[in-house]
Design an enzyme around this catalytic site. Structure first.
Site, short mmCIF file in Angstrom:
data_model
loop_
_atom_site.label_atom_id
_atom_site.label_comp_id
_atom_site.label_asym_id
_atom_site.label_seq_id
_atom_site.Cartn_x
_atom_site.Cartn_y
_atom_site.Cartn_z
N GLY A 101 -1.10 -7.85 7.29
CA GLY A 101 0.26 -7.34 7.40
C GLY A 101 0.71 -7.12 8.82
N HIS A 102 0.13 -6.13 9.50
CA HIS A 102 0.64 -5.70 10.80
C HIS A 102 0.71 -6.84 11.80
CE1 HIS A 102 1.60 -2.76 13.90
NE2 HIS A 102 0.73 -3.39 14.68
N HIS B 140 0.86 -1.18 0.00
CA HIS B 140 0.00 0.00 0.00
C HIS B 140 0.90 1.23 0.00
CE1 HIS B 140 -3.96 1.91 1.62
NE2 HIS B 140 -3.22 2.84 1.04
N HIS C 156 -7.88 -6.07 7.53
CA HIS C 156 -7.62 -5.05 8.53
C HIS C 156 -7.83 -5.64 9.93
CE1 HIS C 156 -6.51 -0.78 8.90
NE2 HIS C 156 -7.01 -0.92 10.12
N ASP C 157 -6.73 -5.71 10.68
CA ASP C 157 -6.72 -6.18 12.07
C ASP C 157 -7.10 -7.65 12.21
OD1 ASP C 157 -5.84 -3.74 12.87
OD2 ASP C 157 -7.73 -3.07 13.74
N GLU D 208 -2.65 -1.64 -3.12
CA GLU D 208 -3.74 -0.88 -2.52
C GLU D 208 -3.43 0.61 -2.54
OE1 GLU D 208 -4.94 -4.10 0.98
OE2 GLU D 208 -3.88 -2.26 1.51
#
Length: 237
Positions: free
Chosen positions: A213-214, A43, A190-191, A70
Site C-alpha cells: 500500500g504505502h 485494514h 510491509h515496506d 486485515e
C-alpha cells in the site's frame, strides 16, 4: 505467479482529510483492479482514521478479484467480517493506537485464542492468514491453529535489504520453506517496494501473494496509478 493485492488505506486517508468523497475510494478500487491489481486489501482500525467499516461493506459489493480485510480480531472487527465475508481475513495483532502494524503474532502464547478465531472465520467461508515474524517456532505454532496461510511481516527485510539482500532474506526464506512443509500458504507484506520486491519474489519459493500500500501509493504520485501497478506486477513475473 505471485499475486499483487493493493492496499488502499492511504487513498482513504487522503479522502478523509477533507471530509468528502474525493478521491472516490470505490472508484479507486475498481481502477486498481482495472490496472492489474489481483486483490484489494484494507485494514480498518477502531478510530476509522482511514478505512471506515462502511467502506469495507461497500467494497465487498464492487471488488471483483479478492477482498482481503486485515485487522486485530476485536469483537467489532469480527462482527464486520462475519457480515461482509471477504475472501481473505488477515489477523494482525496491532494496538488501537498503532500508526501501522509493527509486529506479528506470538502464535505460541495465543495459540488457543487464534485457533478459535480461525475456526470461526473458516466456518463462514473466509480464507485466513496470520501476520507473523519469520521465526520457525512461530510458524510451527501457527500451523496448529488451522490457518490457511501466514503473512510474513517484511519490515526487517526491507530495512536490511540494501546492506545485504541475501542476509536480509534468509530468515524469511527459511520460514517460508517451513510453512510449505507444514502445508501453509505464504503471503508477505510491509515496506515492500520497487527496490526490494523482485529479489524477494525470486528467492522466496511458494510466495502466493503480497499486499502493498504505502510505497505503491507514494510511487503513484509520481508515476501514475496505472503505470505503478504495472511496474509492481512486473516485479512479480
Amino acid at each position: 505467479m505471485t499475486k499483487l493485492s493493493v492496499n488502499i488505506n492511504k487513498i482513504a486517508t487522503l479522502r478523509n482529510a477533507r471530509g468528502h468523497n474525493r478521491p472516490d475510494l470505490l472508484q479507486a478500487a475498481r481502477d486498481c483492479e482495472r490496472f492489474g491489481a489481483q486483490g484489494i486489501t484494507v485494514h480498518p482500525r477502531p478510530d476509522e482514521r482511514h478505512i471506515r467499516y462502511q467502506d469495507v461493506r461497500d467494497l465487498k459489493a464492487v471488488v471483483t478479484t479478492e477482498l482481503n480485510v486485515e485487522g486485530n480480531p476485536t469483537p467489532d472487527f469480527l462482527d464486520l467480517v462475519r457480515e461482509v465475508r471477504p475472501e481473505q481475513v488477515t489477523l494482525v495483532p496491532d494496538a488501537p493506537d498503532a500508526i501501522t502494524s509493527n509486529a506479528g503474532w506470538d502464535t505460541i502464547r495465543h495459540q488457543d485464542y487464534l485457533r478459535d478465531i480461525v475456526a470461526d472465520l473458516k466456518s463462514i467461508g473466509c480464507r485466513v492468514s496470520i501476520f507473523l515474524d519469520p521465526v520457525a517456532e512461530l510458524v510451527r505454532a501457527a500451523a496448529t491453529t488451522g490457518t490457511d496461510r501466514i503473512e510474513l511481516y517484511t519490515e526487517e527485510y526491507a530495512r536490511q535489504y540494501h546492506a545485504g539482500a541475501e542476509a536480509a532474506l534468509r530468515p524469511y526464506r527459511e520460514a517460508g520453506l517451513l510453512a510449505q512443509e507444514l502445508g501453509l500458504g505464504l503471503n508477505a507484506g510491509h515496506d515492500l517496494d520497487l527496490d526490494n520486491l523482485a529479489y524477494m519474489h525470486q528467492h522466496l519459493p511458494g510466495l502466493v501473494e503480497v499486499s502493498i500500500g504505502h510505497a505503491l501509493i507514494c510511487d503513484a504520485l509520481y508515476l501514475g496509478l496505472e503505470n505503478t501497478i504495472q511496474l509492481y506486477r512486473r516485479q512479480l513475473k
